[in-house]
Design a protein around this motif. Structure first.
Motif, PDB file in Angstrom:
ATOM      1  N   ALA B  52      41.438   6.993  13.987  1.00 37.39           N
ATOM      2  CA  ALA B  52      40.446   8.068  13.977  1.00 37.39           C
ATOM      3  C   ALA B  52      40.890   9.216  14.874  1.00 37.39           C
ATOM      4  O   ALA B  52      40.699  10.387  14.556  1.00 37.39           O
ATOM      5  CB  ALA B  52      39.095   7.524  14.443  1.00 37.39           C
ATOM      6  N   PHE B 199      34.735  10.280  12.244  1.00 32.84           N
ATOM      7  CA  PHE B 199      35.644   9.221  11.814  1.00 32.84           C
ATOM      8  C   PHE B 199      35.246   7.872  12.395  1.00 32.84           C
ATOM      9  O   PHE B 199      36.072   6.978  12.538  1.00 32.84           O
ATOM     10  CB  PHE B 199      37.097   9.605  12.127  1.00 32.84           C
ATOM     11  N   GLU B 201      34.782   6.481  15.120  1.00 37.42           N
ATOM     12  CA  GLU B 201      35.425   5.815  16.244  1.00 37.42           C
ATOM     13  C   GLU B 201      34.325   5.315  17.181  1.00 37.42           C
ATOM     14  O   GLU B 201      33.356   6.031  17.442  1.00 37.42           O
ATOM     15  CB  GLU B 201      36.344   6.804  16.978  1.00 37.42           C
TER      16      GLU B 201
END
Ligand code: SF4
Ligand code: SF4
Ligand code: SF4
Lengths: 221, 313
Positions: B52, B199, B201
Motif C-alpha cells: 500500500a 489502500f 493499510e
C-alpha cells in the motif's frame, strides 16, 4: 512621430521589435566595432535639480505605460535640511554580471550581442517574474501593456539605434546625466570619471553596475 | 555610503512570487519526499508485491508534481507562452535546469505509477501488457534514477529561490537542504494518509511504523536547519539582522510561530509523544497530525516567500 503614431506604426508593419532592432544595429555595426563598446552612465547629484524632464522623455521614447517607470528621480532631501536638495536616479544599473540575465529561463532578458547592454526581447518573455525578484536593485517590472518584463536598456532599441543619446540624457538641461563608452578613452564620460569621485550603488551585491553616481558634496558651512 | 545617494524605491510590487509559487514549492516537495520514502522503504524491505505504501507513494509522487506544474504555469502572466522555456534554454537559470529535471522526473513518476498499479491498470487496459514486458526488467534502474531525480526536485525548489540575492532570508545555502528535509516530512505525511485511507493499510502495520520511525529524525533535522537559518541572520550583516525581525515582530511572525512551529512541530509532538499512550489507536488523530504537518510545510514555504520578499536590501 507622436507616441501613438509610433505605436500603431510598429503594430502596422507587423515586424517584431527584434527584427527591427537587428536591422538597426547592423547599420551601426558596419562603421564602428560595437561589440567592444562598454556603455555606462553617470548621474551627477550635484547637478540634478529634480525637474523630472528625464522621466517624461523616457516614457515618450520607450512607450512606457502611464503609471510605470523605467527610470525615475527620487527626492532624498533630508527634511531637516530642505535647502540641500538631494535627488537620485532610480533605474536599471546595467550590471556587468547581471542576475536578471542569469535567471531568465527563456533568454528574453539578455545582453545585446552588439552593445553588451542588458535588454529585453518582449516576445520571448513568459512573464515568470524571476528576473524581477532576482534583480538586487528592484528596478524591473512587468509592463502592463506588453506583459513582458522590462528595464532601462539605455534606449538601445530606440534612441541609440538611431544614433542618438538615451532619452533621459538628451532631455536633461543640467548635464546631470552623461552617457558614453568607457572603452573610448577620449569620451566625455571617461573625462568626468577621471577627475570626479563616483560610486556604484550597493557594490556589495557584486554585480558590477555600469551606472555611476557622483554624490553631492556639502557646500558652505 | 551616504544615505542621500542610495535610492529606496523600487519598481516591483513587494511580493511578486506569492502563494501559487508557495503551493508549487509544497507540491514539488511532497512529490519528491513521497517518492524518496516509498523507493527507500521498498528497497529496504526487499519488497516483491506492491505494498500500500508503494502504491500511495507513486500515486502521490506522480499526482502532486503534475498538479504543481499547473500552479507554476498558472502563475505566469502569459501561461500560453510556457513553451518558450522549452525552446530557449538558459543553462545558467535554475528555472531552466528545474524544467529540464521535471521533464525527466514526470515521465519517471508516471512509470513508477505504472509499476505500482500494474495489476489494476492491466485489468482495464489489457492492451498495455506489452509494456510490462519492456518495463519490468528495468524496474530497479528506474527506481534508482527516480530516487536521485526526486532528491534533485526537492533541492531545486530551494535553489530556485536561494539565488535571489536581494533577500537575505532566501539567499542562503541552507535553503535547498531545508526544502529537501521539509519535502520528506510532507511527503511522508501525504503517503501515510493515502496508504491508510485509500489502500487499506492498517494504521499500525509494519510500513506505517517505518513512516512513524523516520518522522522524528526528519523533524529534528528540520528544526535544526530553521534554527541555523535564524541564527545566521541574527549574527549576520546589517541587512541580515534586519530580516531577523521577520521571525519575531513582523506581520509574518504568526505564520511562523503558529504555522511552521505550531503545525509542523508542536502538534505532532503533543499528539504523538506526550499523548501517544491515549491517542495512538485513533485514526482521527493520525489524519489530523499528518494534515497538520503538511499545512506546516506549506506555512514554511509561505513564510519564506512572503517574509523573504518583504525584508530585502
Ligand atoms: S540592475 Fe537589475 S535589471 Fe539592471 S542589469 Fe542589474 S540585475 Fe538586471
Ligand atoms: S519575466 Fe520574462 S524576462 Fe523575466 S525572467 Fe521571466 S521570462 Fe525572463
Ligand atoms: S532631467 Fe536632469 S536635472 Fe532634471 S530630474 Fe532628470 S537628471 Fe535631474
Amino acid at each position: 512621430m507622436s507616441n501613438n503614431g509610433r505605436r500603431s506604426f510598429l503594430k502596422g508593419i507587423g515586424l517584431s521589435s527584434l527584427a527591427l532592432s537587428v536591422g538597426g544595429y547592423s547599420a551601426v555595426a558596419t562603421n564602428t566595432k560595437e561589440s567592444q563598446k562598454k556603455y555606462a552612465m553617470i548621474f551627477d547629484q550635484n547637478k540634478c535639480v529634480g525637474c523630472t524632464d528625464c522621466e517624461i522623455a523616457c516614457k515618450k521614447v520607450n512607450l512606457v505605460p502611464k503609471d510605470q517607470f523605467r527610470m525615475l528621480i527620487q527626492d532624498k532631501t533630508n527634511p531637516k535640511t530642505p535647502r540641500e536638495r538631494r535627488m537620485v536616479r532610480v533605474s536599471c544599473q546595467q550590471c556587468e554580471d547581471a542576475p536578471c540575465v542569469n535567471v531568465c529561463p527563456s533568454q528574453a532578458c539578455h545582453r545585446d550581442s552588439l552593445t553588451n547592454i542588458v535588454t529585453m526581447n518582449a516576445d520571448d518573455c513568459i512573464s515568470c517574474k524571476y528576473c524581477v525578484v532576482a534583480c538586487p536593485y528592484d528596478v524591473r517590472f512587468i509592463n502592463e501593456e506588453t506583459h513582458a518584463a522590462e528595464n532601462c536598456n539605455f534606449c538601445v532599441d530606440t534612441n541609440l539605434k538611431d544614433g542618438k543619446n538615451p532619452g533621459c540624457v538628451e532631455a536633461c538641461k543640467y548635464e546631470a546625466l552623461v552617457f558614453g563608452d568607457l572603452n573610448d578613452k577620449k569620451s566625455k564620460i571617461n573625462r568626468i570619471l577621471n577627475i570626479k569621485d563616483s560610486l556604484r550603488m550597493k557594490p556589495e551585491f557584486g554585480t558590477k553596475p555600469s551606472l555611476r553616481y557622483i554624490p553631492a558634496v556639502r557646500l558652505g558651512v | 555610503m551616504n544615505d542621500a545617494i542610495s535610492f529606496t524605491v523600487g519598481f516591483s510590487h513587494g511580493v511578486e512570487w506569492g502563494w501559487p509559487i508557495a503551493v508549487y514549492l509544497l507540491l514539488a516537495g511532497i512529490s519528491g519526499g513521497a517518492m524518496i520514502i516509498s523507493i527507500v522503504t521498498r528497497h529496504f524491505k526487499q519488497e516483491v508485491e506492491n505494498s500500500a505504501l508503494t502504491k500511495a507513494g507513486s500515486l502521490v509522487g506522480f499526482a502532486t508534481i503534475v498538479f504543481g506544474m499547473v500552479f507554476l504555469v498558472g502563475d505566469l502572466e502569459k501561461p500560453l507562452y510556457f513553451w518558450k522555456i522549452l525552446i530557449n534554454y538558459n543553462f545558467k537559470s535554475v528555472m531552466s535546469i528545474g524544467v529540464i529535471a521535471i521533464s525527466f522526473y514526470i515521465p519517471l513518476t508516471a512509470v513508477m505509477f505504472f509499476y505500482a498499479f500494474e495489476k489494476e491498470i492491466l485489468k482495464y487496459f489489457g492492451f498495455l501488457s506489452f509494456l510490462v514486458g519492456i518495463l519490468r526488467p528495468l524496474r530497479p534502474y528506474v527506481e534508482f534514477i527516480t530516487l536521485w531525480f526526486a532528491i534533485a526536485i526537492c533541492a531545486y525548489t530551494g535553489f530556485l529561490i536561494s539565488v535571489l540575492i536581494r533577500f537575505p532570508l532566501l539567499n542562503t545555502a541552507l535553503l535547498p537542504a531545508l526544502f529537501v528535509v521539509s519535502g520528506l516530512s510532507a511527503g511522508n505525511a501525504a503517503s501515510g494518509i493515502i496508504a491508510t485511507k485509500f489502500f487499506k493499510e492498517d494504521l499500525h502495520s509494519f510500513d506505517m511504523k517505518i513512516l512513524h520511525r523516520v518522522e522524528w529524525p526528519i523533524m529534528i533535522a528540520e528544526v535544526l536547519l530553521i534554527v541555523m537559518l535564524a541564527v545566521s541572520l541574527l549574527i549576520g550583516n546589517e541587512y541580515q539582522k534586519e530580516v531577523f525581525q521577520a521571525f519575531t515582530s513582523s506581520q509574518f511572525s504568526l505564520l511562523f510561530w503558529g504555522g511552521v512551529v505550531g503545525l509542523s512541530f508542536i502538534v505532532p509532538i503533543v499528539f504523538n509523544l506526550l499523548l501517544g499512550r491515549f491517542t495512538s489507536k485513533s485514526a482521527g488523530i493520525y489524519y489530523m497530525t499528518a494534515i497538520s504537518v503538511i499545512c506546516g510545510v506549506l506555512s514554511l514555504r509561505m513564510f519564506l516567500l512572503y517574509a523573504g520578499q518583504t525584508f530585502g536590501a
